[in-house]
Design a protein around this motif. Sequence first.
Motif, PDB file in Angstrom:
ATOM      1  N   SER A  13      -0.310  23.124   5.119  1.00 39.80           N
ATOM      2  CA  SER A  13      -0.422  24.084   4.026  1.00 39.80           C
ATOM      3  C   SER A  13      -1.780  24.783   3.980  1.00 39.80           C
ATOM      4  CB  SER A  13      -0.177  23.370   2.692  1.00 39.80           C
ATOM      5  OG  SER A  13      -1.180  22.394   2.476  1.00 39.80           O
ATOM      6  N   HIS A  14      -2.838  24.084   4.300  1.00 42.64           N
ATOM      7  CA  HIS A  14      -4.174  24.660   4.135  1.00 42.64           C
ATOM      8  C   HIS A  14      -4.425  25.839   5.072  1.00 42.64           C
ATOM      9  CE1 HIS A  14      -4.613  21.866   7.470  1.00 42.64           C
ATOM     10  NE2 HIS A  14      -5.606  22.649   7.882  1.00 42.64           N
ATOM     11  N   SER A  15      -3.761  25.817   6.238  1.00 42.80           N
ATOM     12  CA  SER A  15      -3.997  26.885   7.208  1.00 42.80           C
ATOM     13  C   SER A  15      -2.724  27.663   7.535  1.00 42.80           C
ATOM     14  CB  SER A  15      -4.546  26.286   8.508  1.00 42.80           C
ATOM     15  OG  SER A  15      -3.625  25.352   9.025  1.00 42.80           O
ATOM     16  N   SER A  16      -1.625  27.281   6.894  1.00 43.57           N
ATOM     17  CA  SER A  16      -0.314  27.868   7.205  1.00 43.57           C
ATOM     18  C   SER A  16      -0.025  27.802   8.704  1.00 43.57           C
ATOM     19  CB  SER A  16      -0.242  29.319   6.737  1.00 43.57           C
ATOM     20  OG  SER A  16      -0.405  29.390   5.352  1.00 43.57           O
ATOM     21  N   ALA A  17      -0.453  26.728   9.317  1.00 39.58           N
ATOM     22  CA  ALA A  17      -0.292  26.586  10.770  1.00 39.58           C
ATOM     23  C   ALA A  17       0.956  25.780  11.106  1.00 39.58           C
ATOM     24  CB  ALA A  17      -1.516  25.902  11.370  1.00 39.58           C
ATOM     25  N   LEU A  18       1.662  26.215  12.127  1.00 40.67           N
ATOM     26  CA  LEU A  18       2.786  25.462  12.673  1.00 40.67           C
ATOM     27  C   LEU A  18       2.353  24.935  14.037  1.00 40.67           C
ATOM     28  CD1 LEU A  18       5.763  24.676  12.226  1.00 40.67           C
ATOM     29  CD2 LEU A  18       6.389  26.760  13.451  1.00 40.67           C
ATOM     30  N   VAL A  19       2.460  23.627  14.202  1.00 35.52           N
ATOM     31  CA  VAL A  19       1.941  22.999  15.422  1.00 35.52           C
ATOM     32  C   VAL A  19       3.059  22.235  16.123  1.00 35.52           C
ATOM     33  CG1 VAL A  19       0.258  21.366  16.360  1.00 35.52           C
ATOM     34  CG2 VAL A  19      -0.337  22.768  14.393  1.00 35.52           C
ATOM     35  N   SER A  20       3.153  22.428  17.417  1.00 35.26           N
ATOM     36  CA  SER A  20       4.106  21.702  18.242  1.00 35.26           C
ATOM     37  C   SER A  20       3.348  20.823  19.227  1.00 35.26           C
ATOM     38  CB  SER A  20       4.998  22.684  19.008  1.00 35.26           C
ATOM     39  OG  SER A  20       5.678  22.019  20.052  1.00 35.26           O
ATOM     40  N   ASN A  21       3.697  19.540  19.272  1.00 33.93           N
ATOM     41  CA  ASN A  21       3.133  18.626  20.263  1.00 33.93           C
ATOM     42  C   ASN A  21       4.262  18.063  21.110  1.00 33.93           C
ATOM     43  OD1 ASN A  21       0.146  18.231  19.798  1.00 33.93           O
ATOM     44  ND2 ASN A  21       0.933  17.916  17.713  1.00 33.93           N
ATOM     45  N   THR A  22       4.117  18.163  22.416  1.00 35.81           N
ATOM     46  CA  THR A  22       5.136  17.661  23.337  1.00 35.81           C
ATOM     47  C   THR A  22       4.482  16.684  24.310  1.00 35.81           C
ATOM     48  OG1 THR A  22       6.251  19.786  23.239  1.00 35.81           O
ATOM     49  CG2 THR A  22       6.906  18.313  25.030  1.00 35.81           C
TER      50      THR A  22
END
Lengths: 139, 200
Positions: B126-135
Amino acid sequence: MKNLLIFILFLSLGFSQSKVSIQDKEIEINENEAVVEVLGMVCSMCAFGIGEGFAKTDFIDKSKFTDGVAVDIDAQYVQLGLLESTNINPEKIVQVIEDAGYDVNLLFILQNEKLTKFSTDKLGILQPIAFNLTSNFDN
Amino acid sequence: MLRKFFALIILFSAISAHPVIFKNGKVFWLSQNPSFNDIRFGVSKSSNWLIGGRFLEDRKSNETFALINNNYLAKRWNNRNSQANLYLLSSVGLNTKNSKSMGSIGIHGDWEDRRFMVMQMLEYYSHSSALVSNTRLAYSPYTVDYSKTSTWLIAHYRIEYSDNKYSYMLFPVVRLFKKNYLVEIGSNGGNTFLSFMTHF
């Protein structure tokens, strides 16, 4: 000769032993022991949680194996030493495995010279499927 | 700067964790990298729910954060010689200096057997509106029994989407674990990290 016969008679009365098979591995099981096939136990951290769970129960004989539990991750089973005075409820064993996050497929218990084989049915309920007097079971 | 900092938190907090462990089991976890020090403690209240606390220190800005983690095992598939999991993750916390809040939600899926492991995780912050994918794709060159040290070679690929921009990172990781102890060492030339985890 007489002494030898007495010794053999003593051995036959005092010990109960059998063999069971899990994932094609033959396992020797002795009186007051259980062998459990654990589905999903693929790493040592998985097995550690199972060992911790059994360590907190009141039916494990900690003088056997390592604190009462032997683990084989390759064949996915644990072998338990059971206290002689305890007639084990198999559901207690299943509960420990499930609390660790895994499932029981097969369970063998050898107590009172009776080897019992349990299997989990499609509803996840443990059912006794065979009894025998210390002869061998195959998977 | 702050966004990068949180991106690193996201990255390094997620990749080593076993989200839920055995009932009443406890997890203690330490991690250090050039950006932060991270200490976690958690308790599995059941075999599918872990709750815990976390303390973070930004080594560059000297900011600190206190967070609560809440991990839920939605589904596990236990099979002969393999295991697969689906987790729902969330965290909420405060900056200990200005009390500004932050939160995240995530979903984590994995499959592993004695030699291979695949992991995919998606998280929103929420703080950065970031969507992160880890594979992660991992391979263990040999199998060992319960009492010996297991080694895993891991390729970790990370994508972050924020401010209409994508960023990518690929790095190798070596994981060693024995019984209830786990160590991971990773580096891609520019960044290195260490982590240690134990269950008890």
